[in-house]
Design a protein around this motif. Structure first.
Motif, PDB file in Angstrom:
ATOM      1  N   ARG A  35       1.256  -1.426  -0.172  1.00 45.46           N
ATOM      2  CA  ARG A  35      -0.167   0.364   0.154  1.00 45.46           C
ATOM      3  C   ARG A  35       1.129   1.298   0.211  1.00 45.46           C
ATOM      4  O   ARG A  35       1.464   1.312   1.145  1.00 45.46           O
ATOM      5  N   ASP A  36       0.442   2.527  -0.749  1.00 47.04           N
ATOM      6  CA  ASP A  36       1.399   3.501  -0.647  1.00 47.04           C
ATOM      7  C   ASP A  36       1.061   4.301   1.092  1.00 47.04           C
ATOM      8  O   ASP A  36      -0.183   4.374   1.324  1.00 47.04           O
ATOM      9  N   PRO A  37       2.286   4.391   1.605  1.00 54.19           N
ATOM     10  CA  PRO A  37       2.114   5.393   3.108  1.00 54.19           C
ATOM     11  C   PRO A  37       1.378   6.801   2.500  1.00 54.19           C
ATOM     12  O   PRO A  37       1.725   7.862   1.669  1.00 54.19           O
ATOM     13  N   VAL A  38       1.049   6.847   4.189  1.00 57.00           N
ATOM     14  CA  VAL A  38       0.276   8.288   3.505  1.00 57.00           C
ATOM     15  C   VAL A  38       1.514   9.806   4.669  1.00 57.00           C
ATOM     16  O   VAL A  38       2.170   9.405   5.592  1.00 57.00           O
ATOM     17  N   VAL A  39       1.729  10.753   3.499  1.00 59.91           N
ATOM     18  CA  VAL A  39       2.898  11.770   4.237  1.00 59.91           C
ATOM     19  C   VAL A  39       2.259  12.773   4.112  1.00 59.91           C
ATOM     20  O   VAL A  39       1.477  13.586   3.185  1.00 59.91           O
ATOM     21  N   GLU A  40       1.387  13.538   5.121  1.00 59.60           N
ATOM     22  CA  GLU A  40       1.177  14.302   5.075  1.00 59.60           C
ATOM     23  C   GLU A  40       0.893  15.340   6.689  1.00 59.60           C
ATOM     24  O   GLU A  40       0.519  14.198   7.696  1.00 59.60           O
ATOM     25  N   ASN A  41       0.906  16.591   6.949  1.00 60.46           N
ATOM     26  CA  ASN A  41       0.447  17.448   7.692  1.00 60.46           C
ATOM     27  C   ASN A  41      -1.742  17.062   8.179  1.00 60.46           C
ATOM     28  O   ASN A  41      -2.130  17.679   7.512  1.00 60.46           O
ATOM     29  N   VAL A  42      -1.445  16.546   8.940  1.00 61.20           N
ATOM     30  CA  VAL A  42      -3.171  16.413   9.454  1.00 61.20           C
ATOM     31  C   VAL A  42      -3.373  17.190  10.492  1.00 61.20           C
ATOM     32  O   VAL A  42      -2.892  17.574  10.908  1.00 61.20           O
ATOM     33  N   LYS A  43      -4.222  18.325  10.067  1.00 60.52           N
ATOM     34  CA  LYS A  43      -5.271  19.277  11.568  1.00 60.52           C
ATOM     35  C   LYS A  43      -5.921  18.695  12.198  1.00 60.52           C
ATOM     36  O   LYS A  43      -6.442  17.341  11.815  1.00 60.52           O
ATOM     37  N   ALA A  44      -5.491  18.860  13.282  1.00 62.10           N
ATOM     38  CA  ALA A  44      -6.711  18.086  14.445  1.00 62.10           C
ATOM     39  C   ALA A  44      -7.795  18.644  13.916  1.00 62.10           C
ATOM     40  O   ALA A  44      -9.041  18.705  13.815  1.00 62.10           O
ATOM     41  N   GLY A  45      -8.380  17.014  15.183  1.00 62.83           N
ATOM     42  CA  GLY A  45      -9.139  16.720  14.436  1.00 62.83           C
ATOM     43  C   GLY A  45      -9.964  16.369  13.139  1.00 62.83           C
ATOM     44  O   GLY A  45     -11.159  16.488  12.301  1.00 62.83           O
ATOM     45  N   THR A  46      -9.464  16.147  12.250  1.00 64.58           N
ATOM     46  CA  THR A  46      -9.609  15.372  10.914  1.00 64.58           C
ATOM     47  C   THR A  46      -8.932  14.511   9.460  1.00 64.58           C
ATOM     48  O   THR A  46      -9.354  14.758   9.457  1.00 64.58           O
ATOM     49  N   ALA A  47      -8.227  13.673  10.922  1.00 69.13           N
ATOM     50  CA  ALA A  47      -7.800  13.129  10.566  1.00 69.13           C
ATOM     51  C   ALA A  47      -8.361  12.335   9.576  1.00 69.13           C
ATOM     52  O   ALA A  47      -8.479  11.901   7.767  1.00 69.13           O
ATOM     53  N   GLY A  48      -9.613  11.322   9.482  1.00 64.18           N
ATOM     54  CA  GLY A  48      -9.958  10.770   8.751  1.00 64.18           C
ATOM     55  C   GLY A  48      -8.872  10.201   7.954  1.00 64.18           C
ATOM     56  O   GLY A  48      -9.890   9.653   6.909  1.00 64.18           O
ATOM     57  N   LEU A  49      -7.527   9.335   7.757  1.00 63.88           N
ATOM     58  CA  LEU A  49      -6.841   8.563   7.211  1.00 63.88           C
ATOM     59  C   LEU A  49      -7.652   6.936   7.141  1.00 63.88           C
ATOM     60  O   LEU A  49      -7.970   6.784   8.054  1.00 63.88           O
ATOM     61  N   ILE A  50      -7.851   6.713   5.669  1.00 63.69           N
ATOM     62  CA  ILE A  50      -7.956   5.860   5.254  1.00 63.69           C
ATOM     63  C   ILE A  50      -6.675   5.309   4.730  1.00 63.69           C
ATOM     64  O   ILE A  50      -6.896   5.724   3.116  1.00 63.69           O
ATOM     65  N   ILE A  51      -6.572   3.524   4.377  1.00 63.76           N
ATOM     66  CA  ILE A  51      -5.609   3.015   3.933  1.00 63.76           C
ATOM     67  C   ILE A  51      -6.414   2.368   2.838  1.00 63.76           C
ATOM     68  O   ILE A  51      -7.403   1.004   3.497  1.00 63.76           O
ATOM     69  N   GLU A  52      -6.232   2.426   1.683  1.00 62.87           N
ATOM     70  CA  GLU A  52      -7.417   2.012   0.700  1.00 62.87           C
ATOM     71  C   GLU A  52      -6.783   0.504  -0.240  1.00 62.87           C
ATOM     72  O   GLU A  52      -5.308   0.386   0.612  1.00 62.87           O
TER      73      GLU A  52
END
Length: 305
Positions: free
Chosen positions: A288-305
Motif C-alpha cells: 500500500r502507498d504510505p500517507v505522508v501529510e500534515n493532518v489538522k487536529a480533529g480532521t484526520a480521517g485517514l483511510i488506507i485503501e
C-alpha cells in the motif's frame, strides 16, 4: 476534538485507530492493565510496558493520534506477591518514560490485603515522581471500594486534584465529586456505564471534574464511545461547554499535570508519515502507498485503501 482518557489499544486493530481519528479523537491515554489472563513472571510485564510506551505510541501516530499511557501494577495481579514485588522494582524506570502521564490504573479488585499493600506503595511512587494517579474502582462492592480508595489517597496525603477515579456509576459519582476528585466514567456496552445513563448524569452534574472514556479493550467494547456519547448528549440538550469539558478539556487538565501532555502536542496538527518504521515494522501491508501529510487536529480521517 476528543480525548479518550482510557483506551487499551494494545488489544485493538488499526481499523479502530482509523475510526477514532475520523471521529475527531486527537489524543488517547492507554493505562497498563490486566491482559485477560495472569502474567506468569516479571519479564512479561517488562515486555508489555515496553509495548505501550513504544510500539503503541508509534502505531497511534501513524493515524494522527497522540498516544499517552499510565504505568502501574494492576489490582488483580497485586495478589501474586512474587510477581508484584518484581513489578514494583521496574515501575520507576517505566514511569519516567516519555508520554507517561500517571501511575495507574491501580486500586482494588477483591479488596484484599495484598491489593491494599501495593495500592499504597504505588501512591507513594506517584508522590515521589509528582505524577497524577488513575484509580480502578472494583466491579464488586463498587461503592465500598471507591470510598476506601479515596480514604487511602487522603491517608497518603495525595491531592484529590491529582487523582482520577475511574469506572464511576450513579452510586459513586456524588461522593467522588464532593470530595474533590476527578470522576471518570467508562462508556462500556452492557456494564460499567452506558451512554444514555451518562447523558442523564451530565444533565444532573454538568461537566465540571467529569471525564468520559471508552475503556475499550479485548472484550466487547466501543472505541468510539466518547464521540458517540458526545453526540447523544448534544442531541439531548447538554451544553457544548459541559460536553467539551467531559470529553476533552478535563482529561487534558488532569493528566496535563504530569508535564507530559499538552494541547500544543496536537492543536496545530500532526505530521503523519507512514514511511516510518518501528523496530523495522510498518503498519502498511501488501504494497500500500504510505500517507505522508500534515493532518489538522480533529480532521484526520485517514483511510488506507
Amino acid at each position: 476534538m476528543f480525548i479518550d482518557a482510557h483506551a487499551h489499544m494494545i488489544s485493538r486493530t488499526t481499523d479502530d485507530y482509523q475510526a477514532m481519528a475520523a471521529a475527531g479523537v486527537v489524543a488517547l491515554i492507554e493505562p497498563s492493565f490486566w491482559i485477560g489472563q495472569p502474567r506468569t513472571y516479571v519479564g512479561t510485564y517488562v515486555d508489555y510496558l515496553s509495548h505501550i510506551v513504544g510500539f503503541e505510541r508509534f502505531r497511534a501516530s501513524q493515524f494522527g493520534i497522540r498516544h499517552y499511557c499510565t504505568i502501574g501494577l494492576n489490582s488483580k495481579e497485586a495478589n501474586n506477591e512474587e510477581l508484584a514485588e518484581g513489578v514494583m522494582e521496574i515501575l520507576p524506570q517505566f514511569a519516567l518514560k516519555e508520554g507517561v502521564v500517571a501511575i495507574g490504573e491501580i486500586g482494588y479488585d477483591e479488596q484484599t490485603p495484598l491489593e491494599d499493600k501495593y495500592f499504597r506503595a504505588q501512591l507513594e511512587l506517584a508522590k515521589e515522581l509528582d505524577l497524577p494517579v488513575m484509580i480502578h474502582t472494583p466491579h464488586r462492592d463498587k461503592k465500598k471500594g471507591t470510598l476506601r480508595s479515596m480514604d487511602v489517597c487522603r491517608e497518603h496525603g495525595v491531592d484529590p486534584n491529582k487523582i482520577v477515579v475511574d469506572h464511576n456509576n450513579e452510586e459513586t459519582v456524588e461522593d467522588v465529586l464532593d470530595r474533590g476528585f476527578w470522576a471518570a466514567f467508562s462508556i462500556y456496552p452492557s456494564t460499567k456505564m452506558g451512554n444514555v445513563r451518562m447523558v442523564e448524569l451530565l444533565k444532573r452534574y454538568g461537566g465540571d471534574r467529569v471525564i468520559l472514556d471508552s475503556a475499550t479493550d479485548w472484550g466487547i467494547s466501543d472505541p468510539l464511545a466518547v464521540p458517540k456519547t458526545a453526540e447523544l448528549a448534544r442531541q439531548s440538550g447538554v451544553s457544548e461547554e459541559a460536553i467539551r469539558k467531559a470529553t476533552y478539556a478535563n482529561a487534558l487538565t488532569a493528566y496535563g499535570q504530569s508535564g507530559q501532555m499538552s494541547e500544543a502536542d496536537w492543536i496545530d496538527g500532526l505530521r503523519v508519515d507512514q514511511t516510518q518504521l518501528h523496530e523495522g515494522n510498518s503498519i502498511l501491508r501488501g504494497g500500500r502507498d504510505p500517507v505522508v501529510e500534515n493532518v489538522k487536529a480533529g480532521t484526520a480521517g485517514l483511510i488506507i485503501e
